[in-house]
Each structure stands twice: as C-alpha cells, then as structure tokens.
Design a protein around this motif. Sequence first.
Motif, PDB file in Angstrom:
ATOM      1  N   ALA A 162       0.838  -1.208   0.000  1.00 35.92           N
ATOM      2  CA  ALA A 162       0.000   0.000   0.000  1.00 35.92           C
ATOM      3  C   ALA A 162       0.869   1.254   0.000  1.00 35.92           C
ATOM      4  N   GLN A 163       1.927   1.245   0.818  1.00 36.21           N
ATOM      5  CA  GLN A 163       2.821   2.400   0.839  1.00 36.21           C
ATOM      6  C   GLN A 163       3.496   2.592  -0.507  1.00 36.21           C
ATOM      7  N   MET A 164       3.970   1.498  -1.105  1.00 33.69           N
ATOM      8  CA  MET A 164       4.589   1.574  -2.426  1.00 33.69           C
ATOM      9  C   MET A 164       3.629   2.184  -3.449  1.00 33.69           C
ATOM     10  N   PHE A 165       2.391   1.721  -3.424  1.00 25.46           N
ATOM     11  CA  PHE A 165       1.391   2.228  -4.371  1.00 25.46           C
ATOM     12  C   PHE A 165       1.185   3.731  -4.197  1.00 25.46           C
ATOM     13  N   PHE A 166       1.041   4.181  -2.957  1.00 28.63           N
ATOM     14  CA  PHE A 166       0.794   5.610  -2.730  1.00 28.63           C
ATOM     15  C   PHE A 166       2.008   6.459  -3.093  1.00 28.63           C
ATOM     16  N   ILE A 167       3.202   6.002  -2.745  1.00 29.68           N
ATOM     17  CA  ILE A 167       4.405   6.776  -3.081  1.00 29.68           C
ATOM     18  C   ILE A 167       4.523   6.954  -4.585  1.00 29.68           C
ATOM     19  N   HIS A 168       4.399   5.850  -5.338  1.00 28.34           N
ATOM     20  CA  HIS A 168       4.572   5.932  -6.789  1.00 28.34           C
ATOM     21  C   HIS A 168       3.403   6.656  -7.457  1.00 28.34           C
ATOM     22  N   THR A 169       2.193   6.462  -6.941  1.00 29.74           N
ATOM     23  CA  THR A 169       1.035   7.152  -7.527  1.00 29.74           C
ATOM     24  C   THR A 169       1.154   8.656  -7.361  1.00 29.74           C
ATOM     25  N   VAL A 170       1.494   9.099  -6.155  1.00 23.93           N
ATOM     26  CA  VAL A 170       1.601  10.534  -5.899  1.00 23.93           C
ATOM     27  C   VAL A 170       2.782  11.132  -6.660  1.00 23.93           C
ATOM     28  N   SER A 171       3.885  10.388  -6.785  1.00 15.21           N
ATOM     29  CA  SER A 171       5.022  10.869  -7.567  1.00 15.21           C
ATOM     30  C   SER A 171       4.646  11.033  -9.030  1.00 15.21           C
ATOM     31  N   CYS A 172       3.871  10.079  -9.545  1.00 20.66           N
ATOM     32  CA  CYS A 172       3.383  10.171 -10.921  1.00 20.66           C
ATOM     33  C   CYS A 172       2.456  11.372 -11.089  1.00 20.66           C
ATOM     34  N   MET A 173       1.601  11.616 -10.108  1.00 17.81           N
ATOM     35  CA  MET A 173       0.720  12.781 -10.152  1.00 17.81           C
ATOM     36  C   MET A 173       1.534  14.073 -10.148  1.00 17.81           C
ATOM     37  N   GLU A 174       2.594  14.116  -9.361  1.00 15.12           N
ATOM     38  CA  GLU A 174       3.438  15.314  -9.308  1.00 15.12           C
ATOM     39  C   GLU A 174       4.064  15.604 -10.664  1.00 15.12           C
ATOM     40  N   SER A 175       4.521  14.560 -11.341  1.00 20.37           N
ATOM     41  CA  SER A 175       5.088  14.735 -12.684  1.00 20.37           C
ATOM     42  C   SER A 175       4.034  15.286 -13.640  1.00 20.37           C
ATOM     43  N   GLY A 176       2.810  14.757 -13.558  1.00 21.51           N
ATOM     44  CA  GLY A 176       1.729  15.240 -14.411  1.00 21.51           C
ATOM     45  C   GLY A 176       1.370  16.688 -14.130  1.00 21.51           C
ATOM     46  N   VAL A 177       1.393  17.090 -12.854  1.00 20.91           N
ATOM     47  CA  VAL A 177       1.089  18.473 -12.499  1.00 20.91           C
ATOM     48  C   VAL A 177       2.170  19.413 -13.031  1.00 20.91           C
ATOM     49  N   LEU A 178       3.425  18.994 -12.961  1.00 17.33           N
ATOM     50  CA  LEU A 178       4.512  19.818 -13.508  1.00 17.33           C
ATOM     51  C   LEU A 178       4.334  20.016 -15.012  1.00 17.33           C
ATOM     52  N   LEU A 179       3.865  18.970 -15.708  1.00 16.79           N
ATOM     53  CA  LEU A 179       3.578  19.103 -17.133  1.00 16.79           C
ATOM     54  C   LEU A 179       2.429  20.090 -17.351  1.00 16.79           C
ATOM     55  N   ALA A 180       1.380  19.993 -16.535  1.00 16.37           N
ATOM     56  CA  ALA A 180       0.249  20.919 -16.653  1.00 16.37           C
ATOM     57  C   ALA A 180       0.694  22.353 -16.388  1.00 16.37           C
ATOM     58  N   MET A 181       1.617  22.537 -15.454  1.00 17.77           N
ATOM     59  CA  MET A 181       2.118  23.881 -15.152  1.00 17.77           C
ATOM     60  C   MET A 181       2.922  24.444 -16.319  1.00 17.77           C
ATOM     61  N   SER A 182       3.665  23.597 -17.003  1.00 14.87           N
ATOM     62  CA  SER A 182       4.409  24.073 -18.170  1.00 14.87           C
ATOM     63  C   SER A 182       3.454  24.464 -19.292  1.00 14.87           C
ATOM     64  N   TYR A 183       2.365  23.716 -19.447  1.00 16.53           N
ATOM     65  CA  TYR A 183       1.339  24.066 -20.436  1.00 16.53           C
ATOM     66  C   TYR A 183       0.675  25.386 -20.061  1.00 16.53           C
ATOM     67  N   ASP A 184       0.411  25.563 -18.771  1.00 13.00           N
ATOM     68  CA  ASP A 184      -0.177  26.809 -18.283  1.00 13.00           C
ATOM     69  C   ASP A 184       0.696  28.006 -18.651  1.00 13.00           C
ATOM     70  N   ARG A 185       2.008  27.896 -18.441  1.00 10.09           N
ATOM     71  CA  ARG A 185       2.914  29.007 -18.771  1.00 10.09           C
ATOM     72  C   ARG A 185       2.973  29.244 -20.279  1.00 10.09           C
ATOM     73  N   PHE A 186       2.906  28.159 -21.064  1.00  9.87           N
ATOM     74  CA  PHE A 186       2.932  28.314 -22.516  1.00  9.87           C
ATOM     75  C   PHE A 186       1.704  29.089 -23.005  1.00  9.87           C
ATOM     76  N   VAL A 187       0.521  28.721 -22.498  1.00 10.35           N
ATOM     77  CA  VAL A 187      -0.700  29.413 -22.908  1.00 10.35           C
ATOM     78  C   VAL A 187      -0.651  30.874 -22.469  1.00 10.35           C
ATOM     79  N   ALA A 188      -0.170  31.126 -21.240  1.00  8.78           N
ATOM     80  CA  ALA A 188      -0.133  32.493 -20.719  1.00  8.78           C
ATOM     81  C   ALA A 188       0.768  33.396 -21.547  1.00  8.78           C
ATOM     82  N   ILE A 189       1.861  32.842 -22.085  1.00  9.17           N
ATOM     83  CA  ILE A 189       2.814  33.652 -22.846  1.00  9.17           C
ATOM     84  C   ILE A 189       2.474  33.663 -24.335  1.00  9.17           C
TER      85      ILE A 189
END
Length: 316
Positions: free
Chosen positions: A101-128
């Motif tokens: 269970a701990q392994m699943f949560f660590i890797h799932t949340v890490s994967c979500m963090e990577s996806g959010v960083l991608l969304a943030m880069s898209y956000d900056r691209f649209v803004a500029i």
Amino acid sequence: MKAESNESFDPLSVFLTGVPGLEAQHGWLSLPVFTLYTVAIAGNTLNMAAVQADPALHEPMYLFLSMLAVTEVGVSVSTLPTVMGILWFEARQVGFDGCLAQMFFIHTVSCMESGVLLAMSYDRFVAIYNPLRYTAILTLPRILSLGLGITLKSVTLMAPLPVLLRRLPYCHTNILSHAYCLHSDLIQLPCADTKLNSILGLAIVLATFGLDALLIVVSYMLILYTVLGIASGEGRRKALNTCVSPICAVLVYYVPMIGVSVIHRAAAKASPLVHTLMASTYLFVPPVLNPIIYSVKTKPIRQGIAALFSCKREFL
C-alpha cells in the motif's frame, strides 16, 4: 539481527532499513528528518491555504500550484510513518500488504506530481503564447478536468504493480534497502520470475516520467521561442520571470530522480549509504524546496500567506 532471526520471521512481512552505518545515531538523525517533514507539510499546506483563502489567487497558475502542493504533502505523508518509526522506535518490520500500500501511494503521488509539472508548463505556454485568451482557455472546469485526469492516469497505471507483486511467492527473509517501500526494491524479493513486473515497471516509467519530461522540455522550448519574439526587452523579462518558479520546480523534481537512476546503474557497488542518501534526496528535496521557492519568488503567494497570519492575529 532481528530481521534475520528465524524465530521472528513472518513470510508476509518485510524489514525496512534505516541509515546504513549510522544505526546508533538514529535518535539524533530523527531531529533534522522530522524538521524536514514539518517544513514540507507545513509549507505546502500554507501555500494551499493561501490560494484557497484569497479569491485573487483563484487563477490557473496558482490552482496548479495548489495541486503540486497536494502531491508533495502526499509524498511526505506516505513515507513519514515508516521513516520516523525506524528513527524513533526501530520499528523495522512492516506487514507485506501495508508495504504494498505504501509503495502504491508513493509511486502514484510521484506520478501525479510529474503530471502536475507538465500541466504547469502548459499553463505558462498558454499564458505567454496567447495571453488574451489565457483565462478563456484554462477555465476552472478544464483545470479540474486536468487534475482529475492526472489522478486517474496515475492510479490506473500504478494499480497493477501491487497486484502483480502480491501474487508472487516469497521464500526468504524480505529485507528492503530503504526506510520505505519502493517497487524497485520489492521486485528484488520474489523467488520467481519477475520479468513481467520489470517490463511493466519500465513501461510505466517511460509512459509517465519519460513522456512528461519530454513534453515539459518541448513546452519550455516553445515558451523560449515565443519570448524571443517579443519586441520589448521589458516584456521578455516579465514573461521569463513568470517561468522561473515552475522551471525551478521541474529541476528540483527531475534532477534528484536522474541522480538516483545514475547512481543505481553507474555506481551499483557504491556504499549503501550513498544509495540511501540519493533516494532520500529524491523524496525529501522537492516537498521541502518547492514551497520555499514559490513563497520567495511569487509575490502574490507571499501576500496570501501574510494575509492568513494577519487574519489569525485579528481573530485571536
């Protein structure tokens, strides 16, 4: 060692490892480690609270920052029980299902963090690239849909990992090399063929972190190309300044990850302490540094946090 004793061995348990070579200093080490956890959880919680409390911060950039803070609190909370359990109480034995269970949560949340960083880069691209339609493109429903999509993708990709590990036989003492459960560690334990697990793990890494990193690089290259096309030097400076914090967040996340991968492959025979420190850097550094980076570099976030404390003093 207790972990190697036949009397206490439970085939459905695993034994975690503290800091190799520094077991006698676990009590002292617990102080800086607990401080890091406190800074990470408190800092990210403050950022979320500032965005939630201030309507002026209900903009795409800050909503994505809140998502990033949620994932980083999730990473810290996922590892805190076992890490502090070892440092405070030498509680090294963990039930196998709890470890999965701990392994699943660590890797799932890490994967979500990577996806959010991608969304943030898209956000900056649209803004500029298209500032006049920025809020029309990144509406609240679309932002929420992006967050839900990132979450569902991460859960769906990571769900097979514990299921596949649970079906394998384990016929020796299950000692892991970290103070928390990771897939790369657990996959070494079964006394059976783990080729399917290895292939799936590699596919997930490529489909998430690898693809996200590639798209993030492309996004910032397009941003740079767009900024260079701005005639005004002051305009270029302001546009680039809005990207400093997201770029720092990307570097803080991916540089330790790459370092862990390089050390794991290029220095496999290095001291276990080196591998432990690198893995801990990957899990500890982003949650601790990102709230500091955003509070220092982003004036509205600083003002929002100051307003929170101001309101609290008035209430008291």
